[in-house]
Scaffold this active site. Structure first.
Site, PDB file in Angstrom:
ATOM      1  N   LYS A   1      31.491  35.338  36.201  1.00  0.00           N
ATOM      2  CA  LYS A   1      30.696  35.560  37.306  1.00  0.00           C
ATOM      3  C   LYS A   1      31.631  35.101  38.524  1.00  0.00           C
ATOM      4  O   LYS A   1      31.597  35.736  39.714  1.00  0.00           O
ATOM      5  CB  LYS A   1      29.436  34.705  37.395  1.00  0.00           C
TER       6      LYS A   1
ATOM      7  N   ASN B   1      39.887  23.604  33.420  1.00  0.00           N
ATOM      8  CA  ASN B   1      39.493  24.845  34.258  1.00  0.00           C
ATOM      9  C   ASN B   1      40.557  25.571  35.132  1.00  0.00           C
ATOM     10  O   ASN B   1      40.965  24.693  35.978  1.00  0.00           O
ATOM     11  CB  ASN B   1      38.244  24.804  34.924  1.00  0.00           C
ATOM     12  N   GLY B   2      41.172  26.477  34.907  1.00  0.00           N
ATOM     13  CA  GLY B   2      42.325  27.004  35.736  1.00  0.00           C
ATOM     14  C   GLY B   2      43.519  27.249  34.864  1.00  0.00           C
ATOM     15  O   GLY B   2      43.470  27.725  33.783  1.00  0.00           O
TER      16      GLY B   2
ATOM     17  N   HIS C   1      38.340  67.340  46.017  1.00  0.00           N
ATOM     18  CA  HIS C   1      39.936  66.849  46.113  1.00  0.00           C
ATOM     19  C   HIS C   1      40.456  66.163  44.524  1.00  0.00           C
ATOM     20  O   HIS C   1      41.457  65.604  44.508  1.00  0.00           O
ATOM     21  CB  HIS C   1      40.118  65.896  47.067  1.00  0.00           C
TER      22      HIS C   1
HETATM   23  O1  M6R Z   1      32.060  35.704  44.234  1.00  0.00           O
HETATM   24  P1  M6R Z   1      32.387  36.909  44.792  1.00  0.00           P
HETATM   25  O2  M6R Z   1      31.501  37.655  45.672  1.00  0.00           O
HETATM   26  O3  M6R Z   1      33.850  36.704  45.558  1.00  0.00           O
HETATM   27  O4  M6R Z   1      32.792  37.961  43.352  1.00  0.00           O
HETATM   28  C1  M6R Z   1      33.614  39.356  43.572  1.00  0.00           C
HETATM   29  C2  M6R Z   1      33.540  40.013  42.305  1.00  0.00           C
HETATM   30  O5  M6R Z   1      34.086  39.153  41.307  1.00  0.00           O
HETATM   31  C3  M6R Z   1      31.947  40.316  42.115  1.00  0.00           C
HETATM   32  O6  M6R Z   1      31.348  40.796  43.082  1.00  0.00           O
HETATM   33  C4  M6R Z   1      32.021  41.092  40.999  1.00  0.00           C
HETATM   34  O7  M6R Z   1      32.425  42.267  41.166  1.00  0.00           O
HETATM   35  C5  M6R Z   1      30.794  41.346  40.431  1.00  0.00           C
HETATM   36  N1  M6R Z   1      30.388  40.579  39.262  1.00  0.00           N
HETATM   37  C6  M6R Z   1      29.985  42.499  40.352  1.00  0.00           C
HETATM   38  O8  M6R Z   1      28.671  42.723  39.932  1.00  0.00           O
END
Ligand code: M6R
Length: 625
Positions: free
Chosen positions: A620, A106-107, A517
């Site tokens: 996610k 992963n990465g 705008h």
């Molecule tokens: O885990 P995080 O809050 O840092 O994630 C940031 C974004 O990737 C996250 O909020 C993304 O925009 C959401 N899946 C939107 O629903």
């Protein structure tokens, strides 16, 4: 942004791997695979598409191969992928085999091109387009020179650049799992109380087995076998000790509990997420005049109180929460707040005052850009604070102090309850700092207690059914604008993001005042404008914007106070916020508006037939930039 899991012990490994991968599917879901030991061989089953494919293939394998009973398998690794190098094909799916070495990764290996050339020149023939497979050749080479699997993995890291985690096994050392972490790709380990070890990208696959987990630090190697886990330093190989953390998540919180989707369940869990967050953050025994918002964590309070100004940094939905944080903190505490996108901030030459406090918001605590800013700011000598929903996450360990939201596990890719919990934590920061400056904020605290109840009262009933009915009426339109002013502006941005993210519909969020705008040129009868107009200081102006877009043919959906007849009459479609919300300060409107736009997106996504919990192209936890 992939998910990895590994098990060595006495239990049926294939079942643990597949169940674990399903829980990690939010991290990526374009292909997946497992590798497991039978006799003296490592078998690999992998496929493009969802984990269900691999599950079916494993069942078929059990049926058709001689001695194929997979319940006798006690050792294996698995992977769910979010493609970076190479298309999401079966060939590129993990695990990858290089000789007797099999790995999941992963990465990103940043020096992939150069490394590939070198490995090919040394006679290796990569079978996939991935960077991950190259790591396997490096381990293989080290083992061929006589290194153990553990040292092979350690030494392989000398040749790769970039942040990654791996879990590796070898037919030469059956029964041993080697995990390693360098940089931002998380890894969690646990001892199986029945004898064994489990490793995964987050704690969810571990929870069926134990709640006592060990967060693998960057620069750690962890070796797992049927006796447990041992930690070593990645560079020197010296043994190290790591602390165990007890998780407060339960197996039940990881199921859909009767809801059609995790997202829907999580939308409905918002009242509980608010109550739990509030209880988790405040020391209620110390509550009262002059500070109705006393933080339980003194370090958090001290950092906030000593800040000359606050910089909120985040990505995506967390950034929208940060925008609201600015409104509240400036209003109550009079402290200057700037809001920054982590991906932009990290490549600027930002100017911070010596006492500027940088607060990073990330529900996952693993977002690559957000973590990069925290490291950068730590390096500059400024204090940092993390706001995260995940205990033990990288953010929680790298920021100077951490403030946890308690929304419980959020599985749907779209952030919902974690957003509300972030909002509450920012409002509490505003309340705490405001009280320290002599503002009388007891009434705000009292209202805080009412919000979850008001929301719970209408979320499952009126709000859900109105969102359902309205979604049906507007599903066929070409595009959507969400407009709002003041506290509703960040919710307009969030509403548009939710709709794009899960329904794949073109949507834009605007501050009402910005329409003239440029964006108003887009308005025509094929466009729906969602007008967020609670009874607040901005309502009149928002209503003027409504009239402007209506005059140009837009279909108007207004969301506002139930008694707002004028708003209702001016719009084509209408969703009323909970009764009783108008008795509260206008600062609370986002807590009611947000579930409405979430439900609306959810219903529109259902009508479009998209995969609500796992929308295309997304993951996610965005652990690569
Ligand atoms: O885990 P995080 O809050 O840092 O994630 C940031 C974004 O990737 C996250 O909020 C993304 O925009 C959401 N899946 C939107 O629903």
């Amino acid at each position: 942004m992939c998910g990895i899991v590994g098990y060595a012990g006495k239990r049926a490994a294939v079942d643990i791997l597949i169940r674990g991968l399903k829980r990690l599917e939010y991290r990526g879901y374009d292909s997946s695979g497992i590798a497991f030991v039978r006799g003296d061989r490592i078998e690999i089953i992998k496929s493009e598409g969802r984990i269900d494919n691999v599950e079916k293939m494993a069942a078929k394998f059990a049926e058709t191969s001689p001695g194929g009973n997979l319940n006798d398998v006690h050792f294996g690794i698995g992977h769910t992928r979010w493609a970076t190098h190479g298309k999401p094909t079966t060939q590129n799916a993990h695990p990858h085999r290089t000789g007797h070495v099999v790995l999941v990764h992963n990465g990103i290996i940043e020096n992939y091109q150069e490394l590939k050339k070198k490995l090919v020149a040394r006679g290796h023939q990569p079978q996939s387009e991935t960077d991950s497979e190259l790591f396997g050749f490096l381990v293989l080479e080290e083992m061929e020179k006589g290194a153990s699997l553990m040292n092979g993995v350690r030494l392989a890291f000398d040749s790769v650049e970039g942040a990654c985690s791996v879990v590796v096994m070898s037919e030469r050392e059956l029964g041993v799992l080697v995990g390693a972490r360098r940089g931002g790709s998380p890894l969690v380990a646990a001892i199986d109380p029945e004898g064994g070890a489990i490793l995964a990208s987050d704690a969810q696959p571990l929870i069926d087995i134990t709640r006592e987990v060990i967060f693998v630090e960057q620069g750690d190697v962890v070796v797992g076998d049927s006796k447990g886990v041992h930690f070593f330093d990645l560079k020197s190989g010296a043994p190290i000790q790591r602390k165990t953390t007890r998780l407060d998540w339960s197996v039940e919180t990881l199921s859909k509990q009767g809801f059609a989707h995790y997202m829907l369940k999580e939308i409905h869990e918002q009242p509980t997420a608010l109550v739990d967050t509030f209880n988790g953050l405040l020391d209620l025994a110390k509550r009262g005049d002059p500070d109705p918002f006393p933080f339980a964590d003194r370090e958090v309070a001290k950092l906030l109180e000593s800040a000359s100004d606050i910089v909120l940094i985040a990505c995506g939905t967390s950034w929208h929460a940060a925008l609201l944080g600015k409104y509240w903190i400036e209003r109550w505490a009079g402290v200057r707040v700037s809001v920054e996108l982590a991906s932009e901030f990290r490549y600027r030459q930002p100017v911070l005052a010596p006492q500027s406090l940088v607060i990073a918001l990330s529900q996952s605590g693993e977002t690559a850009d957000t973590l990069a800013v925290v490291r950068q700011v730590n390096g500059l000598g400024n204090k940092t604070m993390g706001i995260t929903n995940v205990r033990g996450s990288t953010l929680s360990r790298e920021a100077t102090a951490v403030l946890y939201t308690s929304a419980g596990p959020e599985i749907g890719v779209a952030a919902t309850k974690t957003f509300s919990a972030q909002l509450l934590s920012l409002l509490i920061i505003a309340g705490h700092l405001g009280s320290k400056k002599g503002r009388k904020l007891e009434p705000v605290f009292d209202e805080l207690l009412r919000v979850p109840h008001l929301l719970a009262g209408e979320l499952a009933g009126t709000l859900a059914s109105r969102a359902h009915a309205v979604a049906k009426a507007i599903a066929g339109y070409k595009g959507f604008f969400f407009i709002g002013r003041g506290y509703s502006f960040p919710i307009a941005l969030e509403g548009a993001l939710k709709l794009k993210e899960i329904a794949y519909v073109h949507a834009e969020g605007y501050a009402g005042g910005e329409l003239k705008h440029g964006p108003i040129a887009m308005i025509d009868p094929n466009m729906v404008v969602v007008v967020l107009a609670p009874r607040d200081s901005w309502r009149e102006k928002t209503l003027s914007n409504l009239e402007e877009v209506k005059a140009r043919g837009a279909v108007v959906l207004a969301i506002g106070d139930p008694s707002d007849e004028a708003l209702k009459q001016a719009s084509h479609h209408w969703i009323a916020l909970p009764e009783g919300a108008r008795e509260l300060d206008e600062c609370w409107a986002p807590f009611f508006l947000s579930p409405v736009v979430q439900l609306l997106s959810y219903e529109l996504a259902l009508l479009k037939g998209t995969d609500v919990d796992k929308p295309r192209n997304l993951a996610k936890s965005v652990t690569v930039e």
